[in-house]
Design a protein around this motif. Structure first.
Motif, mmCIF file in Angstrom:
data_model
loop_
_atom_site.group_PDB
_atom_site.id
_atom_site.type_symbol
_atom_site.label_atom_id
_atom_site.label_comp_id
_atom_site.label_asym_id
_atom_site.label_seq_id
_atom_site.Cartn_x
_atom_site.Cartn_y
_atom_site.Cartn_z
ATOM 1 N N UNK A 1 0.834 -1.206 0.000
ATOM 2 C CA UNK A 1 0.000 0.000 0.000
ATOM 3 C C UNK A 1 0.870 1.258 0.000
ATOM 4 N N UNK A 2 1.941 1.238 0.806
ATOM 5 C CA UNK A 2 2.839 2.399 0.860
ATOM 6 C C UNK A 2 3.509 2.640 -0.487
ATOM 7 N N UNK A 3 3.924 1.598 -1.205
ATOM 8 C CA UNK A 3 4.560 1.745 -2.518
ATOM 9 C C UNK A 3 3.582 2.345 -3.533
ATOM 10 N N UNK A 4 2.324 1.901 -3.471
ATOM 11 C CA UNK A 4 1.323 2.434 -4.400
ATOM 12 C C UNK A 4 1.102 3.921 -4.147
ATOM 13 N N UNK A 5 0.951 4.304 -2.874
ATOM 14 C CA UNK A 5 0.699 5.708 -2.553
ATOM 15 C C UNK A 5 1.911 6.581 -2.857
ATOM 16 N N UNK A 6 3.126 6.042 -2.656
ATOM 17 C CA UNK A 6 4.334 6.810 -2.988
ATOM 18 C C UNK A 6 4.403 7.095 -4.483
ATOM 19 N N UNK A 7 4.020 6.087 -5.290
ATOM 20 C CA UNK A 7 4.019 6.278 -6.743
ATOM 21 C C UNK A 7 3.008 7.337 -7.154
ATOM 22 N N UNK A 8 1.849 7.339 -6.520
ATOM 23 C CA UNK A 8 0.831 8.327 -6.853
ATOM 24 C C UNK A 8 1.272 9.739 -6.459
ATOM 25 N N UNK A 9 1.972 9.857 -5.325
ATOM 26 C CA UNK A 9 2.400 11.181 -4.851
ATOM 27 C C UNK A 9 3.408 11.844 -5.788
ATOM 28 N N UNK A 10 4.241 11.034 -6.423
ATOM 29 C CA UNK A 10 5.252 11.629 -7.312
ATOM 30 C C UNK A 10 4.775 11.657 -8.762
ATOM 31 N N UNK A 11 3.473 11.375 -8.967
ATOM 32 C CA UNK A 11 2.881 11.531 -10.287
ATOM 33 C C UNK A 11 2.966 10.335 -11.202
ATOM 34 N N UNK A 12 3.393 9.169 -10.690
ATOM 35 C CA UNK A 12 3.462 7.972 -11.534
ATOM 36 C C UNK A 12 2.073 7.353 -11.633
ATOM 37 N N UNK A 13 1.599 7.125 -12.830
ATOM 38 C CA UNK A 13 0.290 6.509 -13.044
ATOM 39 C C UNK A 13 0.471 5.130 -13.672
ATOM 40 N N UNK B 1 -4.340 -0.176 -10.346
ATOM 41 C CA UNK B 1 -5.456 0.483 -9.675
ATOM 42 C C UNK B 1 -5.813 1.789 -10.371
ATOM 43 N N UNK B 2 -7.048 2.278 -10.176
ATOM 44 C CA UNK B 2 -7.414 3.588 -10.733
ATOM 45 C C UNK B 2 -6.521 4.691 -10.179
ATOM 46 N N UNK B 3 -6.318 5.730 -10.941
ATOM 47 C CA UNK B 3 -5.416 6.805 -10.524
ATOM 48 C C UNK B 3 -5.961 7.584 -9.331
ATOM 49 N N UNK B 4 -7.279 7.573 -9.173
ATOM 50 C CA UNK B 4 -7.867 8.387 -8.094
ATOM 51 C C UNK B 4 -8.023 7.619 -6.772
ATOM 52 N N UNK B 5 -7.427 6.448 -6.662
ATOM 53 C CA UNK B 5 -7.522 5.679 -5.421
ATOM 54 C C UNK B 5 -6.795 6.420 -4.314
ATOM 55 N N UNK B 6 -7.324 6.394 -3.098
ATOM 56 C CA UNK B 6 -6.665 7.093 -1.986
ATOM 57 C C UNK B 6 -6.267 6.115 -0.884
#
Length: 297
Positions: free
Chosen positions: A225-237, A251-256
């Motif tokens: 979960x942490x790896x997924x959120x880190x990727x989203x924070x730096x703009x990786x889709x 996962x969808x890009x808008x997942x939180x």
């Protein structure tokens, strides 16, 4: 492990058949444990007819007989329970014990006409002796040749619940009358050539996981979960690869983070309840499949 339950009217020849089976099984190289109600009653300090006239005394000895039979169930020995066993609920309890031990079982019903049984009973002439409970030697305790009184004999016949072959706890059922030859080979085949009774799932213990299994599973899912959120924070889709494997979290890009952690808790709860695996190498793949399936619905 096999258990033979002998049942029948008073004086129907149960002990005679039990000894025949014991001798036959010995010729087959089997160790036989013979549990006799005729010995258990005087060993408990009761006289035969007094014992059968008191339901509380009967309960005590029946419980002892059942406990002894269950204790002796193992992979190698044959247990023969030589007793009236006239209560079908009691026979069912023994059946459940055999299932739990993953053994085999059969019932031997000594059939006889009531009048004939009474005739055999009248041929018994031994007087019952006082039991010396202070003696350590109880090997000679046996009331087989002590006759029943008419009142006790009639009472036992009246409350006898006959075994039936269509009841699973009485199967396989062998019926033998006084003039019949005992089907020893058939009984042997039923015990040793058939599959053990399948245990009830409700009585089986759940698999024991390693002591740190749940903790490490929690850590692994947290890291994904942490790896997924880190990727989203730096703009990786797009799909996020899981470290140390060739699987990806798609996962969808808008997942939180709240949604992901809710799904993570659901996965952990499901894993605890179903004991899906006791090895950690499959956890990342299972968790990623769970996320991909539930986030893309």
């Amino acid at each position: 492990m096999p258990l033979i339950i002998i049942s029948g009217f008073p004086s129907s020849g149960k002990t005679t058949r039990a000894k025949q089976l014991q001798e036959f099984l010995a010729t087959k190289g089997k160790q036989v444990k013979l549990i006799s109600e005729n010995a258990a009653i005087p060993k408990a300090g009761f006289k035969k007819n007094v014992y059968y006239a008191d339901s509380q005394k009967e309960k005590i000895v029946r419980s002892d007989l059942k406990s002894e039979a269950i204790r002796l169930l193992n992979k190698d020995d044959v247990v023969i329970l030589d007793a009236g066993n006239y209560i079908k609920g009691y026979r069912y309890e023994l059946f459940c014990a055999t299932k739990a031990a993953r053994g085999t079982q059969c019932t031997l019903f000594c059939g006889i006409q009531k009048d004939k049984a009474w005739e055999f009973n009248c041929q018994r002439t031994e007087e019952e002796k006082e039991t010396n409970l202070t003696s350590d030697d109880d090997s000679n305790l046996n009331n087989s040749n002590v006759p029943y009184t008419r009142e006790i004999f009639d009472a036992l016949c009246m409350r006898f619940e006959e075994p039936h072959g269509n009841c699973r706890w009485d199967k396989p059922l062998f019926v033998v009358f006084p003039e019949d030859n005992l089907d020893c080979e058939g009984i042997y085949s039923a015990l040793f050539d058939s599959a053990p009774l399948p245990p009830n799932m409700s009585t089986q213990n759940a698999p024991i996981s390693a002591t740190n299994y749940l903790f490490e599973m929690d850590q692994l899912t947290q890291q994904i979960v942490a790896d997924v959120m880190s990727s989203r924070k730096i703009g990786i889709t797009g799909p996020v690869p899981v470290k140390g494997s060739n699987i990806k979290v798609d996962l969808p890009d808008n997942i939180n983070a709240i949604q992901l952690n809710r799904l993570r808790r659901q996965f952990l709860n499901y894993s605890k309840m179903h004991s899906t695996s006791s090895t950690l190498d499959k956890v990342p793949q299972l968790f990623v499949q769970f996320l991909n399936s539930n986030c893309n619905v």
